[in-house]
Design an enzyme around this catalytic site. Structure first.
Site, short mmCIF file in Angstrom:
data_model
loop_
_atom_site.label_atom_id
_atom_site.label_comp_id
_atom_site.label_asym_id
_atom_site.label_seq_id
_atom_site.Cartn_x
_atom_site.Cartn_y
_atom_site.Cartn_z
N SER A 27 12.56 6.52 7.47
CA SER A 27 12.13 6.19 8.91
C SER A 27 12.64 4.77 9.14
O SER A 27 12.41 3.88 8.56
CB SER A 27 10.74 6.46 9.21
OG SER A 27 10.24 5.92 10.26
N CYS A 53 3.65 8.45 0.87
CA CYS A 53 4.39 7.26 1.81
C CYS A 53 4.57 6.02 1.30
O CYS A 53 3.22 5.47 0.81
CB CYS A 53 3.41 7.45 2.97
SG CYS A 53 3.87 6.01 4.37
N CYS A 101 6.47 -6.90 7.38
CA CYS A 101 7.84 -6.55 8.27
C CYS A 101 8.22 -7.65 9.30
O CYS A 101 7.43 -8.19 10.04
CB CYS A 101 7.29 -5.10 8.86
SG CYS A 101 8.83 -4.35 9.67
N ASN A 123 -2.51 5.68 15.98
CA ASN A 123 -3.64 5.19 15.11
C ASN A 123 -4.14 3.52 15.83
O ASN A 123 -3.47 2.83 15.59
CB ASN A 123 -3.44 4.98 13.82
CG ASN A 123 -4.04 6.14 13.08
OD1 ASN A 123 -5.16 6.50 13.37
ND2 ASN A 123 -3.02 6.62 12.27
N GLU A 130 0.80 -1.31 0.02
CA GLU A 130 0.06 0.05 -0.03
C GLU A 130 0.93 1.24 0.11
O GLU A 130 2.00 1.34 0.35
CB GLU A 130 -0.79 -0.11 1.19
CG GLU A 130 -0.31 -0.25 2.74
CD GLU A 130 -1.18 -0.29 3.76
OE1 GLU A 130 -1.98 -1.40 3.66
OE2 GLU A 130 -1.32 0.27 4.49
N CYS A 176 -0.35 2.81 9.01
CA CYS A 176 0.69 1.63 8.39
C CYS A 176 -0.08 0.43 8.19
O CYS A 176 -0.25 -0.23 9.36
CB CYS A 176 1.95 1.67 9.23
SG CYS A 176 3.35 2.60 8.87
N CYS A 183 2.11 -2.22 16.12
CA CYS A 183 2.07 -1.78 14.59
C CYS A 183 1.43 -3.01 13.76
O CYS A 183 1.26 -4.17 13.97
CB CYS A 183 3.40 -1.55 13.86
SG CYS A 183 3.43 -1.42 12.16
N GLY A 209 6.96 -1.94 6.42
CA GLY A 209 8.44 -2.58 6.18
C GLY A 209 9.37 -1.85 6.74
O GLY A 209 9.32 -0.71 7.02
N GLU A 210 10.56 -2.28 7.04
CA GLU A 210 11.83 -1.62 7.54
C GLU A 210 12.66 -1.17 6.46
O GLU A 210 13.46 -1.99 5.98
CB GLU A 210 12.46 -2.39 8.58
CG GLU A 210 13.85 -2.11 9.29
CD GLU A 210 13.81 -0.57 9.54
OE1 GLU A 210 13.06 -0.01 10.33
OE2 GLU A 210 14.78 0.13 9.13
N CYS A 250 7.18 -4.73 15.96
CA CYS A 250 6.86 -3.88 17.01
C CYS A 250 5.54 -4.07 17.15
O CYS A 250 4.30 -4.43 16.47
CB CYS A 250 6.90 -2.32 16.36
SG CYS A 250 8.45 -2.05 15.64
N SER A 273 12.40 5.89 14.65
CA SER A 273 11.15 5.47 15.34
C SER A 273 11.69 5.07 16.68
O SER A 273 12.03 3.90 17.13
CB SER A 273 10.54 4.34 14.97
OG SER A 273 10.08 4.63 13.66
N LEU A 274 11.75 6.32 17.68
CA LEU A 274 12.31 5.78 19.25
C LEU A 274 11.17 5.32 20.08
O LEU A 274 11.49 4.20 20.56
CB LEU A 274 12.89 6.94 19.69
CG LEU A 274 13.69 7.03 21.12
CD1 LEU A 274 14.82 6.06 20.76
CD2 LEU A 274 13.98 8.43 21.73
N HIS A 275 10.01 6.11 20.06
CA HIS A 275 8.77 5.65 20.62
C HIS A 275 8.87 5.07 22.23
O HIS A 275 8.16 4.63 23.06
CB HIS A 275 8.03 4.49 20.21
CG HIS A 275 7.88 4.69 18.70
ND1 HIS A 275 7.54 5.80 18.07
CD2 HIS A 275 7.93 3.67 17.60
CE1 HIS A 275 7.37 5.78 16.84
NE2 HIS A 275 7.70 4.48 16.39
#
Ligand code: SAH
Ligand code: SF4
Length: 345
Positions: A189, A103, A110, A288, A90, A331, A117, A157-158, A114, A212-214
């Protein structure tokens, strides 16, 4: 036989040289592909018939098959594409005051796992080829008639787990005689693959890097991001420092606010301690919610208090406005819904 969109200018040049042809032809081919947007080699009228036949033997020109195009009330559009092997990916098109951004997805699924996600719920099946990333942009432009000026590599994906294709994609879209999307208009990212962050410090283009620390500490990060077990926060911060020192560029720190997980005032203080003195800015992201996941979005008050605390601690910070909330723009959500539909059929 492969897609011509896999080839950067450098590669086309090498291909021409190997055929004993003049390397400047690469520029002509690129202009036909990315400026005039031809659908077939026969339309390349300043190229000899013999060479066109050779190109047709080695390459094809194709776009992606669009299976769903959802439009949100705020102008965001989401696209679901079917790849030639049947896999689904997508892309999201966003309308910003500074232009249109896309995007793009970098992998089928992936593997980073995480916990919050939707993309990570499906294991990675394979890397995307360079052309499959390029074609997301070209197909969205074709379907909508819109000229895209900005790119974020933040779909499924990473990206640094598919480093070669992703960096080649950047070179192709940036090429001056082609799409000419400025390096500063491209953002990638990563969830924190330390060796690749260091490698990226030497990349030719001045692309924006987001991390992406989070989480403000290893305890929380280990719980929500599996990657932290391989590359703990201290190593990640060291890699960010290394990148900033080498490139002199400001890095974006992404921080999703998850209710009661990482959104307390204490967490904000810890984050400020961690990032103090670094050339960064923090992007606070409203979560989200994903139906299958227990995580909740922080309350408005908690988000505001977190933001205020970082400001007070003199950290550059912004609270990201949300886009496309009514069309599963987070995502991986569209893809996972579609796959469920198919599984149920
Ligand atoms: N894999 C890369 C890039 C794709 S994800 C990465 O993780 O950085 C792009 C961003 O969206 C990441 O910061 C990711 O953590 C965030 N994200 C993932 N799921 C989300 C959700 N449900 N709501 C808000 N942001 C999400
Ligand atoms: Fe993969 Fe990024 Fe989702 Fe983590 S947040 S599972 S790295 S897509």
């Amino acid at each position: 036989m492969q897609s011509i969109y896999n080839y950067s200018e450098e590669m086309l040049k090498e291909y021409l040289i190997n055929l004993g042809l003049k390397p400047f032809r690469s520029k002509q081919i690129i202009e036909w592909l990315y400026r005039k947007k031809v659908k077939s080699f026969d339309e390349m009228t300043n190229i000899s018939k013999d060479f066109i036949e050779k190109l047709k033997e080695d390459f094809y020109i194709d776009l992606l098959k669009c299976v769903v195009n959802q439009k949100s009330s705020d102008g965001t559009q989401k696209f679901l594409f079917e790849l030639s092997d049947g896999n689904l990916i997508e892309s999201v098109l966003m309308n910003n005051d500074y232009g249109y951004s896309i995007c793009v997805t970098s992998e089928v699924g992936c593997n980073m796992g995480c916990v919050f996600c939707a993309s990570g719920m499906k294991k990675k099946l394979r890397n995307l080829e360079t052309a499959e990333i390029v074609m997301q942009l070209l197909t969205v432009e074709k379907v909508t008639g819109i000229k895209i000026t900005h790119i974020v590599i933040m779909g499924i994906g990473e990206p640094f787990d598919n480093y070669d294709n992703v960096t080649r994609f950047m070179k192709i879209v940036n090429y001056p005689l082609g799409l000419e999307i400025g390096a500063r208009h491209i953002t990638v990212s990563t969830s924190g693959l330390v060796p690749k962050i260091k490698e990226f410090a030497d990349f030719d283009l001045q692309v924006n890097l987001a991390i992406s620390l989070h989480a403000p500490n290893n305890d929380i990060r280990n719980e929500i991001m599996k990657v932290n077990k391989s590359y703990p926060i201290e190593e990640l911060i060291d890699a960010i420092k290394y990148y900033i020192d080498k490139t002199n560029r400001r890095v974006t720190i992404e921080y999703i606010l998850l209710k009661d997980i990482n959104d307390s005032r204490e967490n904000a203080n810890e984050l400020a301690d961690l990032l103090h003195g670094l050339n960064i800015y923090v992007n606070l992201i409203p979560y989200n919610e994903v139906i299958e996941k227990p995580y909740k979005r922080s309350t408005k008050e908690a988000m505001q208090a977190f933001f205020d605390q970082l400001k007070k601690r003199r950290i550059n910070v912004q609270l990201r406005r949300e886009q496309g909330g009514d069309i599963d723009a987070a995502c991986g959500q569209l893809r996972s819904k579609q796959m469920k539909k198919e599984e149920n059929n």
